[in-house]
Design a protein around this motif. Structure first.
Motif, PDB file in Angstrom:
ATOM      1  N   ALA A  39       0.840  -1.209   0.000  1.00 17.43           N
ATOM      2  CA  ALA A  39       0.000   0.000   0.000  1.00 17.43           C
ATOM      3  C   ALA A  39       0.871   1.254   0.000  1.00 17.43           C
ATOM      4  N   GLU A  40       1.947   1.232   0.773  1.00 19.99           N
ATOM      5  CA  GLU A  40       2.863   2.372   0.794  1.00 19.99           C
ATOM      6  C   GLU A  40       3.520   2.581  -0.572  1.00 19.99           C
ATOM      7  N   ALA A  41       3.953   1.495  -1.185  1.00 23.94           N
ATOM      8  CA  ALA A  41       4.612   1.587  -2.494  1.00 23.94           C
ATOM      9  C   ALA A  41       3.649   2.117  -3.552  1.00 23.94           C
ATOM     10  N   ILE A  42       2.432   1.628  -3.542  1.00 27.62           N
ATOM     11  CA  ILE A  42       1.456   2.071  -4.533  1.00 27.62           C
ATOM     12  C   ILE A  42       1.114   3.540  -4.320  1.00 27.62           C
ATOM     13  N   ALA A  60      -6.451  -2.387  -8.900  1.00 28.41           N
ATOM     14  CA  ALA A  60      -5.624  -2.443  -7.690  1.00 28.41           C
ATOM     15  C   ALA A  60      -6.216  -1.607  -6.571  1.00 28.41           C
ATOM     16  N   VAL A  61      -6.843  -0.482  -6.912  1.00 29.20           N
ATOM     17  CA  VAL A  61      -7.398   0.392  -5.882  1.00 29.20           C
ATOM     18  C   VAL A  61      -8.501  -0.331  -5.126  1.00 29.20           C
ATOM     19  N   ALA A  62      -9.366  -1.008  -5.846  1.00 28.70           N
ATOM     20  CA  ALA A  62     -10.463  -1.743  -5.196  1.00 28.70           C
ATOM     21  C   ALA A  62      -9.920  -2.801  -4.240  1.00 28.70           C
ATOM     22  N   ARG A  63      -8.904  -3.508  -4.667  1.00 31.30           N
ATOM     23  CA  ARG A  63      -8.332  -4.544  -3.796  1.00 31.30           C
ATOM     24  C   ARG A  63      -7.608  -3.915  -2.608  1.00 31.30           C
ATOM     25  N   LEU A  64      -6.948  -2.772  -2.831  1.00 32.97           N
ATOM     26  CA  LEU A  64      -6.249  -2.103  -1.734  1.00 32.97           C
ATOM     27  C   LEU A  64      -7.211  -1.615  -0.664  1.00 32.97           C
ATOM     28  N   SER A  78      -1.258   2.394   6.260  1.00 29.80           N
ATOM     29  CA  SER A  78      -0.688   2.466   4.913  1.00 29.80           C
ATOM     30  C   SER A  78      -1.780   2.677   3.874  1.00 29.80           C
ATOM     31  N   THR A  79      -2.875   1.982   4.038  1.00 30.33           N
ATOM     32  CA  THR A  79      -3.987   2.111   3.097  1.00 30.33           C
ATOM     33  C   THR A  79      -4.628   3.492   3.210  1.00 30.33           C
ATOM     34  N   ALA A  80      -4.728   3.995   4.426  1.00 32.24           N
ATOM     35  CA  ALA A  80      -5.324   5.317   4.639  1.00 32.24           C
ATOM     36  C   ALA A  80      -4.501   6.406   3.965  1.00 32.24           C
ATOM     37  N   ARG A  81      -3.208   6.227   3.867  1.00 32.79           N
ATOM     38  CA  ARG A  81      -2.369   7.199   3.168  1.00 32.79           C
ATOM     39  C   ARG A  81      -2.782   7.292   1.706  1.00 32.79           C
ATOM     40  N   MET A  82      -3.125   6.151   1.148  1.00 38.07           N
ATOM     41  CA  MET A  82      -3.574   6.145  -0.236  1.00 38.07           C
ATOM     42  C   MET A  82      -4.931   6.846  -0.329  1.00 38.07           C
TER      43      MET A  82
END
Length: 103
Positions: A39-42, A60-64, A78-82
């Motif tokens: 999640a951080e890398a994406i 990828a966004v849906a799965r993340l 990490s996901t919340a950063r996205m």
């Protein structure tokens, strides 16, 4: 990859070497340790060119966003950063997916 992508030139190079589809394929993982770093890398890679669109096209966004169901708080951060990205397209895609998860 998240650390490498902090530098704009490095991000351009790894984008040219197909980092988006490679990371996108990994989003199906069930490993919370990998999810956190992925999640951080994406999130970092979304700051270059059309990467954010490419991640969206690869679903990828849906799965993340589904990572928010994980019991691991680090995965949530990490996901919340996205989701908290300043990119409106990325925010909209993440928000729509979160809405679908809640239904």
């Amino acid at each position: 990859i998240a650390n490498i992508a902090k530098d704009e030139e490095n991000l351009a190079v790894i984008t040219d070497h197909s980092v988006v589809p490679l990371l996108g394929k990994l989003t199906n993982t069930r490993s919370d340790k990998l999810r956190k770093h992925l999640a951080e890398a994406i999130a970092r890679c979304c700051h270059w060119g059309n990467n954010r669109v490419a991640f969206g096209a690869a679903s990828a966004v849906a799965r993340l966003v589904k990572y928010l169901k994980s019991p691991d708080e680090e995965v949530h951060r990490s996901t919340a950063r996205m989701v908290g990205s300043s990119d409106p397209e990325l925010q909209e895609a993440a928000a729509g997916t979160i809405g679908n998860i809640r239904r």
